[in-house]
Design a protein around this motif. Structure first.
Motif, mmCIF file in Angstrom:
data_model
loop_
_atom_site.group_PDB
_atom_site.id
_atom_site.type_symbol
_atom_site.label_atom_id
_atom_site.label_comp_id
_atom_site.label_asym_id
_atom_site.label_seq_id
_atom_site.Cartn_x
_atom_site.Cartn_y
_atom_site.Cartn_z
ATOM 1 N N GLY A 1 0.970 -1.184 -0.163
ATOM 2 C CA GLY A 1 0.142 -0.197 -0.108
ATOM 3 C C GLY A 1 0.578 1.396 -0.018
ATOM 4 O O GLY A 1 1.804 1.367 -0.584
ATOM 5 N N ALA A 2 0.216 2.184 0.709
ATOM 6 C CA ALA A 2 1.177 3.507 0.962
ATOM 7 C C ALA A 2 1.062 3.952 2.282
ATOM 8 O O ALA A 2 0.025 3.913 3.206
ATOM 9 N N ARG A 3 2.084 4.704 2.639
ATOM 10 C CA ARG A 3 2.228 5.320 4.066
ATOM 11 C C ARG A 3 2.917 6.619 3.886
ATOM 12 O O ARG A 3 4.210 6.562 3.349
ATOM 13 N N ALA A 4 2.380 7.804 4.360
ATOM 14 C CA ALA A 4 2.860 9.080 4.335
ATOM 15 C C ALA A 4 3.621 9.213 2.951
ATOM 16 O O ALA A 4 4.480 9.855 2.608
ATOM 17 N N GLY A 5 2.718 8.944 1.808
ATOM 18 C CA GLY A 5 3.019 9.461 0.412
ATOM 19 C C GLY A 5 4.056 8.462 -0.155
ATOM 20 O O GLY A 5 4.355 8.552 -1.304
ATOM 21 N N ARG A 6 4.578 7.395 0.432
ATOM 22 C CA ARG A 6 5.468 6.343 -0.252
ATOM 23 C C ARG A 6 4.864 5.090 -0.149
ATOM 24 O O ARG A 6 4.226 4.666 0.705
ATOM 25 N N GLU A 7 5.134 4.380 -1.407
ATOM 26 C CA GLU A 7 4.666 3.261 -1.734
ATOM 27 C C GLU A 7 5.329 2.299 -0.709
ATOM 28 O O GLU A 7 6.351 2.317 -0.295
ATOM 29 N N VAL A 8 4.400 1.265 -0.332
ATOM 30 C CA VAL A 8 5.041 0.177 0.938
ATOM 31 C C VAL A 8 4.872 -1.137 0.230
ATOM 32 O O VAL A 8 3.652 -1.476 -0.217
ATOM 33 N N ASP A 9 5.699 -1.782 0.024
ATOM 34 C CA ASP A 9 5.813 -3.462 0.034
ATOM 35 C C ASP A 9 6.650 -4.240 0.889
ATOM 36 O O ASP A 9 7.671 -4.049 0.781
ATOM 37 N N THR A 10 6.157 -4.583 2.203
ATOM 38 C CA THR A 10 6.708 -5.006 3.234
ATOM 39 C C THR A 10 6.277 -6.267 3.834
ATOM 40 O O THR A 10 5.373 -6.591 3.759
ATOM 41 N N GLU A 11 7.537 -7.014 4.247
ATOM 42 C CA GLU A 11 7.060 -8.130 5.116
ATOM 43 C C GLU A 11 7.353 -7.744 6.614
ATOM 44 O O GLU A 11 8.511 -7.083 6.956
ATOM 45 N N GLN A 12 6.465 -8.124 7.382
ATOM 46 C CA GLN A 12 6.663 -7.870 9.000
ATOM 47 C C GLN A 12 6.591 -8.979 9.740
ATOM 48 O O GLN A 12 5.671 -9.933 9.259
ATOM 49 N N LEU A 13 7.097 -9.108 10.946
ATOM 50 C CA LEU A 13 6.737 -10.176 11.856
ATOM 51 C C LEU A 13 5.747 -9.370 12.926
ATOM 52 O O LEU A 13 5.666 -8.151 13.273
ATOM 53 N N VAL A 14 4.509 -10.053 13.031
ATOM 54 C CA VAL A 14 3.296 -9.582 13.955
ATOM 55 C C VAL A 14 3.156 -10.558 15.051
ATOM 56 O O VAL A 14 3.194 -11.656 15.168
ATOM 57 N N THR A 15 2.663 -9.668 16.138
ATOM 58 C CA THR A 15 2.249 -10.247 17.276
ATOM 59 C C THR A 15 0.841 -9.897 17.707
ATOM 60 O O THR A 15 0.831 -8.557 17.775
#
Length: 138
Positions: A97-111
């Motif tokens: 998606g996008a955050r703060a006007g920057r495109e985002v494509d990320t893998e995250q560790l989630v709890t």
């Protein structure tokens, strides 16, 4: 195995499945931009820490009010641990998606920390951090 131990094991397995399903609904609410469903899944005391620490109202504003655009949100649950009326889910999330006007494509560790509320489960706390590859050893 005693009857009591079997019944206890069955309850734990049922709770683990219910929490796993709630976690899947949370991800689906984000993919489908369904703020009402996400809000229903949140505990009143909800807190999230990702890029910043936020309460439930600010989380909904950021994620469903336009500050953060979510094109894809896929979580793979790696483990669910249930103890009485609390559960912890760990896994990985692929976020596009996008955050703060920057495109985002990320893998995250989630709890995710879930608490039992009536007949269902509510998300009490969410933490996500960028997945960092471990350095290769020579």
């Amino acid at each position: 195995m005693s009857v009591d131990n079997q019944a206890s094991g069955d309850r734990i397995a049922a709770d683990e499945n219910a929490v796993r399903l709630a976690s899947e609904h949370w991800a689906r609410a984000h993919r489908e931009h369904d703020e009402a469903s996400a809000a229903r899944l949140m505990a009143e005391e909800f807190r999230a820490s990702q890029w910043q620490s936020v309460d439930g109202a600010l989380y909904l504003t950021l994620h469903f009010g336009g500050s953060i655009r979510i094109d894809d949100y896929v979580t793979s649950v790696e483990s669910v641990a249930v103890r009485a009326d609390a559960a912890v889910v760990t896994g990985r999330r692929h976020l596009v998606g996008a955050r703060a006007g920057r495109e985002v494509d990320t893998e995250q560790l989630v709890t995710e920390t879930w608490v039992r509320a009536g007949a269902g489960w509510r998300l009490l706390a969410l933490h996500a951090s960028e997945r960092v590859e471990e350095p290769r050893r020579a």
